[in-house]
Write a protein that holds these residues in place. Structure first.
Motif, short mmCIF file in Angstrom:
data_model
loop_
_atom_site.label_atom_id
_atom_site.label_comp_id
_atom_site.label_asym_id
_atom_site.label_seq_id
_atom_site.Cartn_x
_atom_site.Cartn_y
_atom_site.Cartn_z
N PRO A 46 0.77 -1.17 0.06
CA PRO A 46 -0.10 -0.03 -0.05
C PRO A 46 0.77 1.08 -0.03
N LYS A 47 0.36 2.33 -0.66
CA LYS A 47 0.99 3.66 -0.80
C LYS A 47 2.23 3.78 -1.55
N SER A 48 2.19 2.87 -2.52
CA SER A 48 3.43 2.90 -3.17
C SER A 48 3.23 3.44 -4.59
N GLY A 49 2.21 4.06 -4.93
CA GLY A 49 1.75 4.69 -5.97
C GLY A 49 0.83 3.79 -7.23
N THR A 50 0.01 3.06 -6.79
CA THR A 50 -0.90 2.34 -7.47
C THR A 50 -1.60 3.17 -8.43
N HIS A 51 -2.49 3.85 -7.73
CA HIS A 51 -3.30 4.75 -8.58
C HIS A 51 -2.80 5.49 -9.54
N TRP A 52 -1.43 6.02 -9.62
CA TRP A 52 -0.75 6.74 -10.30
C TRP A 52 -0.46 5.78 -11.54
N VAL A 123 4.89 7.19 5.81
CA VAL A 123 4.16 8.58 6.33
C VAL A 123 2.75 8.61 5.49
N SER A 124 2.82 8.21 4.27
CA SER A 124 1.62 8.16 3.65
C SER A 124 0.43 7.36 4.27
N PHE A 125 1.12 6.21 4.55
CA PHE A 125 0.21 5.05 5.33
C PHE A 125 -0.30 5.63 6.55
N SER A 178 9.61 2.12 -10.12
CA SER A 178 9.60 2.88 -8.84
C SER A 178 9.08 4.23 -8.73
N TYR A 179 8.50 4.67 -7.71
CA TYR A 179 7.86 5.95 -7.47
C TYR A 179 8.75 6.98 -7.80
N GLU A 180 9.95 6.95 -7.32
CA GLU A 180 11.04 7.72 -7.31
C GLU A 180 11.50 7.96 -8.74
N LYS A 212 -1.93 14.12 -17.92
CA LYS A 212 -3.03 13.68 -17.42
C LYS A 212 -2.79 12.95 -15.99
N THR A 213 -1.58 12.31 -15.82
CA THR A 213 -1.39 11.69 -14.60
C THR A 213 -0.49 12.34 -13.58
N SER A 214 -0.33 13.69 -14.14
CA SER A 214 0.54 14.60 -12.96
C SER A 214 -0.26 14.44 -11.67
N PHE A 244 -4.89 11.02 -2.53
CA PHE A 244 -4.23 12.06 -3.26
C PHE A 244 -3.75 12.92 -1.98
N ARG A 245 -2.77 12.66 -1.40
CA ARG A 245 -2.28 13.55 -0.36
C ARG A 245 -1.24 14.71 -0.69
N LYS A 246 -0.10 14.50 -1.02
CA LYS A 246 0.97 15.16 -1.07
C LYS A 246 1.84 14.82 -2.44
N GLY A 247 1.88 13.66 -2.69
CA GLY A 247 2.67 13.25 -3.95
C GLY A 247 3.87 13.65 -4.06
N ALA A 248 4.74 13.51 -2.88
CA ALA A 248 5.99 13.98 -3.01
C ALA A 248 7.24 13.04 -2.51
N1 LIG Z 1 0.06 11.15 -10.13
C1 LIG Z 1 0.70 11.00 -8.97
N2 LIG Z 1 1.90 11.62 -8.53
C2 LIG Z 1 2.58 11.45 -7.46
N3 LIG Z 1 2.21 10.56 -6.49
C3 LIG Z 1 0.89 10.34 -6.51
C4 LIG Z 1 0.18 10.53 -7.72
N4 LIG Z 1 -0.75 9.72 -7.42
C5 LIG Z 1 -1.06 9.36 -6.17
N5 LIG Z 1 0.21 9.71 -5.68
C6 LIG Z 1 0.47 9.29 -4.34
O1 LIG Z 1 0.84 7.97 -4.27
C7 LIG Z 1 0.41 7.53 -2.65
C8 LIG Z 1 -0.73 6.52 -2.81
O2 LIG Z 1 -0.47 5.32 -3.27
P1 LIG Z 1 -1.42 4.38 -3.76
O3 LIG Z 1 -2.10 4.60 -4.85
O4 LIG Z 1 -0.60 2.96 -3.71
O5 LIG Z 1 -2.47 4.10 -2.45
S1 LIG Z 1 -3.21 2.67 -2.20
O6 LIG Z 1 -2.38 1.98 -1.23
O7 LIG Z 1 -3.63 2.27 -3.13
O8 LIG Z 1 -4.31 3.14 -1.34
C9 LIG Z 1 0.05 8.87 -2.13
O9 LIG Z 1 1.07 9.46 -1.49
P2 LIG Z 1 1.24 10.61 -0.42
O10 LIG Z 1 0.93 11.76 -1.06
O11 LIG Z 1 2.76 10.47 0.08
O12 LIG Z 1 0.29 10.13 0.78
C10 LIG Z 1 -0.66 9.82 -3.32
O13 LIG Z 1 -0.56 11.10 -3.14
#
Ligand SMILES: Nc1ncnc2c1ncn2[C@@H]1O[C@H](COP(=O)(O)OS(=O)(=O)O)[C@@H](OP(=O)(O)O)[C@H]1O
Length: 285
Positions: A46-52, A123-125, A178-180, A212-214, A244-248
């Protein structure tokens, strides 16, 4: 931990904590899931960037895919529901390698495994736990840090999850994203994904996908896409606002105390000493 107790919203399966949104019956039946050869699995802790990454794939013009809810979300009717999708399925999951249904491994389906710096994941979790009515109440970062360190969170230890995928990282049907690295060079990584999926894409289409995916674009569109409980890729809530919290990269620095950093780094060094996946987080610390 307060009002919502662990036991009211969580249960354990094979030693790993799951939310009650994943029924025990469904988890017990994972090996009866029938994969299709052209299925794509989007796998992550979880929280690794799946939605992205899911949004990237959805926006590939030639993709003709349908994003399904996570394989482990719901009850035993899930596998019947997944059969109703006619197009190529992109199926998200937070399962570790050992829990992944047998048939996916036998059919060598394409798998994209997403990794992210575990400190940022923690932190995201923490925020996700704190705001999510489907998870136990967490009062403070310090409380969550201890749980994360011990792996006493949904989907278990981050270390166990990543290490379960470690030995399969070079398999032809597995792509590590990788997210980074996505943050640093989204075009290059989107190209990696399209090539892996065998899809053609032009440079201008890639630019469109990047836009579109920013993070800003996805966060702004959340309200429109939000809350269809029948169509969510979140295994732990249907409320996309929580995602979608901080995305950083590097937000952990605002939360970890120097002692927590030391403790976590020691554990990381010990557990990940043979891991090549770790190199994907860039400058880990
Ligand atoms: N487009 C884009 N660019 C950069 N970062 C993004 C993007 N979309 C989602 N996020 C960030 O990804 C974190 C959520 O991860 P997941 O999508 O894997 O969450 S989940 O486990 O499926 O709920 C969560 O990270 P944090 O912001 O650090 O909490 C999201 O903000």
């Amino acid at each position: 931990m307060s009002s919502k107790s662990q036991s009211s919203v969580l249960h354990k399966f094979k030693g790993v904590i799951f939310s009650t949104m994943s029924s025990e019956e469904l988890l017990n039946s994972l090996d009866s899931f029938e994969a299709r050869e052209d299925d794509v699995f989007l796998v992550s802790y979880p929280k690794s960037g799946t939605h992205w990454i899911a949004k990237v794939i959805e926006n590939i013009p030639s993709a003709r895919i349908t994003l399904t809810p996570p394989i482990e979300l719901g009850d035993i009717s899930k596998f019947e529901e997944l059969k109703t999708y006619c197009e190529r399925r992109v199926i998200p999951t937070h399962l570790s390698y050992s829990m992944l249904p047998m048939n996916i491994k036998q059919k060598q389906c394409k798998i994209i495994y997403i990794v992210r710096n575990p400190k940022d994941i923690a932190v995201s979790f923490f925020h996700y736990y704190r705001d999510n009515p489907n998870l136990p109440s967490i009062e403070t970062w310090h409380e969550f840090f201890e749980l994360f360190l011990k792996g006493d969170v949904v989907y278990g230890s981050w270390f166990d999850h990543v290490l379960s995928w470690e030995e399969h990282k070079n398999a032809k049907n597995i792509l590590i994203i990788s997210y980074e690295e996505m943050k640093k060079d989204p075009s290059k990584n989107i190209k990696k994904i399209t090539t892996f999926l065998g899809l053609n894409v032009t440079d201008s289409e890639i630019n469109q996908i990047v836009w579109k995916t920013s993070f800003t674009e996805m966060k702004n569109n959340t309200a429109k896409e939000n809350c269809d409980p029948n169509h969510t890729i979140c295994a732990l809530t249907s409320n996309r606002n929580l995602v979608f919290r901080k995305g950083a990269v590097g937000d952990w620095i605002n939360y970890f105390t120097s002692k927590q950093k030391r403790v976590f780094d020691e554990l990381f060094t010990e557990k990940m000493k043979h891991s090549e996946l770790a190199k994907h987080f860039g400058d880990y610390s």
